[in-house]
Design a protein around this motif. Structure first.
Motif, PDB file in Angstrom:
ATOM      1  N   VAL A 160       0.859  -1.182   0.000  1.00  0.00           N
ATOM      2  CA  VAL A 160       0.000   0.000   0.000  1.00  0.00           C
ATOM      3  C   VAL A 160       0.895   1.231   0.000  1.00  0.00           C
ATOM      4  O   VAL A 160       2.083   1.156   0.328  1.00  0.00           O
ATOM      5  CB  VAL A 160      -0.945   0.040   1.225  1.00  0.00           C
ATOM      6  N   ALA A 161       0.316   2.362  -0.360  1.00  0.00           N
ATOM      7  CA  ALA A 161       1.062   3.618  -0.388  1.00  0.00           C
ATOM      8  C   ALA A 161       0.230   4.706   0.269  1.00  0.00           C
ATOM      9  O   ALA A 161      -0.999   4.619   0.344  1.00  0.00           O
ATOM     10  CB  ALA A 161       1.400   4.008  -1.828  1.00  0.00           C
ATOM     11  N   SER A 162       0.915   5.721   0.758  1.00  0.00           N
ATOM     12  CA  SER A 162       0.233   6.857   1.371  1.00  0.00           C
ATOM     13  C   SER A 162       1.205   8.028   1.407  1.00  0.00           C
ATOM     14  O   SER A 162       2.321   7.945   0.885  1.00  0.00           O
ATOM     15  CB  SER A 162      -0.252   6.499   2.783  1.00  0.00           C
ATOM     16  N   THR A 195      -6.803   4.924  -4.905  1.00  0.00           N
ATOM     17  CA  THR A 195      -6.830   5.876  -3.800  1.00  0.00           C
ATOM     18  C   THR A 195      -7.841   5.490  -2.726  1.00  0.00           C
ATOM     19  O   THR A 195      -9.019   5.261  -3.014  1.00  0.00           O
ATOM     20  CB  THR A 195      -7.160   7.285  -4.323  1.00  0.00           C
ATOM     21  N   GLY A 196      -7.361   5.411  -1.485  1.00  0.00           N
ATOM     22  CA  GLY A 196      -8.238   5.179  -0.345  1.00  0.00           C
ATOM     23  C   GLY A 196      -8.968   3.855  -0.342  1.00  0.00           C
ATOM     24  O   GLY A 196      -9.979   3.707   0.343  1.00  0.00           O
ATOM     25  N   SER A 197      -8.458   2.869  -1.065  1.00  0.00           N
ATOM     26  CA  SER A 197      -9.179   1.596  -1.182  1.00  0.00           C
ATOM     27  C   SER A 197      -8.766   0.568  -0.142  1.00  0.00           C
ATOM     28  O   SER A 197      -9.408  -0.475  -0.013  1.00  0.00           O
ATOM     29  CB  SER A 197      -8.962   1.000  -2.577  1.00  0.00           C
ATOM     30  N   ALA A 198      -7.701   0.845   0.626  1.00  0.00           N
ATOM     31  CA  ALA A 198      -7.217  -0.093   1.640  1.00  0.00           C
ATOM     32  C   ALA A 198      -7.424   0.505   3.029  1.00  0.00           C
ATOM     33  O   ALA A 198      -7.421   1.728   3.199  1.00  0.00           O
ATOM     34  CB  ALA A 198      -5.740  -0.406   1.414  1.00  0.00           C
ATOM     35  N   PRO A 199      -7.604  -0.347   4.042  1.00  0.00           N
ATOM     36  CA  PRO A 199      -7.870   0.170   5.388  1.00  0.00           C
ATOM     37  C   PRO A 199      -6.686   0.935   5.954  1.00  0.00           C
ATOM     38  O   PRO A 199      -5.534   0.721   5.567  1.00  0.00           O
ATOM     39  CB  PRO A 199      -8.154  -1.105   6.198  1.00  0.00           C
ATOM     40  N   ILE A 203      -6.301   3.047  13.886  1.00  0.00           N
ATOM     41  CA  ILE A 203      -7.676   3.499  14.089  1.00  0.00           C
ATOM     42  C   ILE A 203      -7.743   5.022  13.999  1.00  0.00           C
ATOM     43  O   ILE A 203      -6.981   5.739  14.657  1.00  0.00           O
ATOM     44  CB  ILE A 203      -8.201   3.023  15.458  1.00  0.00           C
ATOM     45  N   GLY A 204      -8.645   5.502  13.177  1.00  0.00           N
ATOM     46  CA  GLY A 204      -8.798   6.935  12.998  1.00  0.00           C
ATOM     47  C   GLY A 204      -7.907   7.529  11.930  1.00  0.00           C
ATOM     48  O   GLY A 204      -8.028   8.718  11.610  1.00  0.00           O
ATOM     49  N   GLY A 205      -7.010   6.725  11.382  1.00  0.00           N
ATOM     50  CA  GLY A 205      -6.106   7.219  10.353  1.00  0.00           C
ATOM     51  C   GLY A 205      -6.759   7.219   8.982  1.00  0.00           C
ATOM     52  O   GLY A 205      -7.848   6.667   8.785  1.00  0.00           O
ATOM     53  N   PRO A 206      -6.111   7.830   8.002  1.00  0.00           N
ATOM     54  CA  PRO A 206      -6.664   7.871   6.643  1.00  0.00           C
ATOM     55  C   PRO A 206      -6.530   6.518   5.952  1.00  0.00           C
ATOM     56  O   PRO A 206      -5.589   5.758   6.217  1.00  0.00           O
ATOM     57  CB  PRO A 206      -5.798   8.928   5.951  1.00  0.00           C
ATOM     58  N   ASN A 207      -7.474   6.222   5.082  1.00  0.00           N
ATOM     59  CA  ASN A 207      -7.359   5.003   4.285  1.00  0.00           C
ATOM     60  C   ASN A 207      -6.118   5.076   3.404  1.00  0.00           C
ATOM     61  O   ASN A 207      -5.697   6.157   2.977  1.00  0.00           O
ATOM     62  CB  ASN A 207      -8.599   4.811   3.411  1.00  0.00           C
ATOM     63  N   LEU A 208      -5.546   3.920   3.135  1.00  0.00           N
ATOM     64  CA  LEU A 208      -4.329   3.847   2.334  1.00  0.00           C
ATOM     65  C   LEU A 208      -4.668   3.545   0.880  1.00  0.00           C
ATOM     66  O   LEU A 208      -5.786   3.142   0.551  1.00  0.00           O
ATOM     67  CB  LEU A 208      -3.406   2.764   2.899  1.00  0.00           C
TER      68      LEU A 208
END
Length: 254
Positions: A160-162, A195-199, A203-208
């Motif tokens: 995953v990337a972020s 974009t944003g497709s992985a958990p 907790i409370g963080g942005p999707n990866l």
């Protein structure tokens, strides 16, 4: 505007995917399914009981179709080929069984789907090279050992990337897939980010952003699977972790 002759359009159609390419695509579908379940399970509202059923049924159908494609090649039986097909049958059974379970239990049944599909692809590619070496795909010359290993990890759904504070980064298992490597693969058109497709990582963080193979990336990776190992590993191990059973997942859900 003049339309080209109908027979001319036939030559523009891409060839059908090979059984190995089909398995790489299948692994990506399992990763997308698992990510979607993870997001459902972390949502504020509890997921609907049937939220995952249609996708799970599609996965079972796609896995069965992949098995039929392998059988259509009419290869002589071998331990490797038998193991690959049996593992895919187990995977189809688990995907189908997950339809009757809650989202949490269903997630456990398909958790190792990407790895199982890739392991079968590695075995199948090796069999094709051993038996049909003259017609085996030519390895993509653009791929060095690091690129091959990275594509294999991405195919397994491990990357995953972020970004944070203007800095991009990746999260992956061993072997690590660095952001510099990912950028090279993206430049070559072999991978893309959803974009944003992985958990989120916490907790409370942005999707990866899940890193996926493009169709070109699938073809490129398929061209190097099954090659003799030289130095760094260019493919995931052909013996993945054991798949869970439907009974185990149901028991954990009680």
């Amino acid at each position: 505007m003049t339309q080209p002759p109908a027979d001319a359009l036939l030559f523009d159609m891409p060839p059908p995917p090979t059984p190995v390419e089909r398995l790489l695509h299948l692994a990506g579908e399992y990763t997308q399914h698992n990510d979607a379940l993870d997001l459902l399970l972390r949502a504020t509202n509890p997921p609907q009981p049937e939220a995952h059923t249609a996708c799970a049924q599609d996965l079972a159908t796609a896995t069965t179709a992949a098995i039929k494609a392998i059988q259509g090649e009419r290869l002589y039986e071998s331990e490797e080929l038998t193991e690959a097909v049996v593992r895919l049958r187990q995977l189809a059974f688990l995907a189908n069984a997950s339809v009757e379970l809650s989202a949490g239990a269903a997630r456990e049944l398909t958790a190792l789907g990407p790895e199982a599909a890739i392991a079968s692809a590695v075995m199948l590619a090796g069999e094709f090279r051993r038996r049909r070496g003259a017609t085996a795909p030519t390895p993509d010359a653009r791929l060095g050992a690091v690129h091959r290993a990275a594509l294999a990890e991405i195919a397994c759904g491990h990357v995953v990337a972020s970004s944070s504070l203007g800095r991009e980064f990746t999260r992956s298992r061993e072997p690590k897939v660095l952001m510099s490597t990912l950028r090279v693969l993206e430049t070559k058109g072999l991978t893309e980010r959803a974009t944003g497709s992985a958990p989120a990582a916490y907790i409370g963080g942005p999707n990866l952003d899940r890193v996926r193979l493009t169709p070109t990336g699938v073809t490129a990776l398929a061209s190097v699977l099954g090659l003799p190992a030289a130095g760094s590993s260019s493919a995931p191990a052909a013996t993945p972790r054991p798949l869970p059973t439907a009974a185990q997942a149901a028991a954990r859900n009680r």
